[in-house]
Design an enzyme around this catalytic site. Structure first.
Site, PDB file in Angstrom:
ATOM      1  N   HIS A  35       0.845  -1.209   0.000  1.00 15.36           N
ATOM      2  CA  HIS A  35       0.000   0.000   0.000  1.00 15.36           C
ATOM      3  C   HIS A  35       0.876   1.253   0.000  1.00 15.36           C
ATOM      4  O   HIS A  35       0.560   2.245  -0.664  1.00 15.36           O
ATOM      5  CB  HIS A  35      -0.882   0.037   1.254  1.00 15.36           C
ATOM      6  CG  HIS A  35      -1.898  -1.038   1.337  1.00 15.36           C
ATOM      7  ND1 HIS A  35      -1.856  -2.029   2.288  1.00 15.36           N
ATOM      8  CD2 HIS A  35      -3.002  -1.293   0.592  1.00 15.36           C
ATOM      9  CE1 HIS A  35      -2.891  -2.840   2.135  1.00 15.36           C
ATOM     10  NE2 HIS A  35      -3.590  -2.419   1.115  1.00 15.36           N
ATOM     11  N   GLY A 145      -2.803  -1.652  -7.282  1.00 16.26           N
ATOM     12  CA  GLY A 145      -1.668  -2.565  -7.390  1.00 16.26           C
ATOM     13  C   GLY A 145      -1.876  -3.620  -8.469  1.00 16.26           C
ATOM     14  O   GLY A 145      -2.998  -4.078  -8.702  1.00 16.26           O
TER      15      GLY A 145
END
Ligand code: PAF
Length: 279
Positions: A35, A145
């Protein structure tokens, strides 16, 4: 930090009025290095960075781990502060899905492959909540991602189809030193399972090498990967697929860059990983 939708919206409206650009990283919290790399990317691409922490119930199936999903708001807030995040949005479930809520965003084809087959409804939940979050935060760009490759493909398609005028930016998978892709679910792995979980990365890198050495049969590559993984205790393969990275449709032969993606249970936790294979 904002919990109310109208406060979050006001923050973004004011920024836009003053000519500032906004990057957005939606998360379900329990932040890790993966993250943080999305945040770093977001920060480098816009004037301000907004992060959301919201465990979205509609993307979990009835027998999945919603109730046990890890949460640590205080730690997440500390990490976002250190990462230089300008605003954190932490909405309540009843504000995102108030009584009478009806709308579902669903993609016809991209959701019907890979994780979509074993997690029916999952990507409807993802597409719906991301649409809502983008509508509230009103970013110029949002970062996702590549570990959730299918999610990234779905969000890109959705933003294009719905003319959302937001740049969707992909960020590379962040791995532990032994190759395990970072995930909030890794914390469920016991000591032995943590070791065993590296088999996904090992199977992917061995497949990449096979393709580099000239193997083009998808059947042969996936068979080898499956036997590598099955030899590791406590593993249950959900799927191992080699597909077209745009359409996510299965291919039979590797004649150009393809995506190899897999989902494997190691004990209880279900882990996903992927890698591009290039002949
Ligand atoms: O990738 C995630 O963490 C979630 O699927 C997302 C994009 C935050 C939507 O709930």
């Amino acid at each position: 930090m904002f919990r109310a939708i109208n406060q979050m919206r006001r923050f973004s409206v004011d920024l836009r009025r003053s000519g500032k650009t906004i990057a957005f990283v939606p998360t379900m919290g329990f932040l890790h290095q993966g993250h943080l790399s999305l945040m770093e990317k977001g920060k480098s691409l816009a004037d301000r960075l907004v992060v959301s922490l919201f465990v979205n119930p509609t993307q979990f199936g009835p027998n999945e781990d919603l109730a046990a999903y890890p949460m640590d708001e205080a730690r997440d807030l500390e990490l976002t502060q250190k990462a230089g995040v300008d605003a954190v949005f932490i909405p309540d479930v009843q504000h995102i899905y108030p009584s009478g809520y009806q709308t579902v965003v669903s993609l016809k084809f991209l959701s019907g492959h890979l994780c979509g087959l074993s997690r029916p409804g999952h990507f409807d939940g993802v597409a719906t909540v991301v649409t809502k979050l983008l509508g509230i935060v009103r970013p110029h760009l949002a970062v996702f991602g590549e570990k959730d490759f299918q999610q990234l493909a779905i969000i890109r398609q959705m933003v294009k189809d719905l003319e959302m005028d937001i740049d969707i930016v992909g960020a590379p998978i962040v791995r532990e030193a032994d190759g395990l892709a970072m995930s909030s679910r890794n914390m469920y792995l016991t000591g032995d399972q943590r070791q065993q979980a590296t088999c996904l990365f090992q199977a992917l890198t061995a497949s990449r090498q096979l393709v580099k050495n000239g193997e083009s049969s998808v059947e042969a590559i996936t068979r080898t990967a499956a036997s590598t993984i099955s030899a590791v205790p406590e593993t249950t393969i959900d799927y191992i697929t080699i597909c077209d990275p745009q359409t996510l449709e299965d291919v039979s032969f590797v004649s150009g860059p393809v995506l190899m993606a897999m989902a494997v249970k190691v004990g209880k936790p279900r882990l996903i990983d992927n890698m591009m294979l290039t002949p």
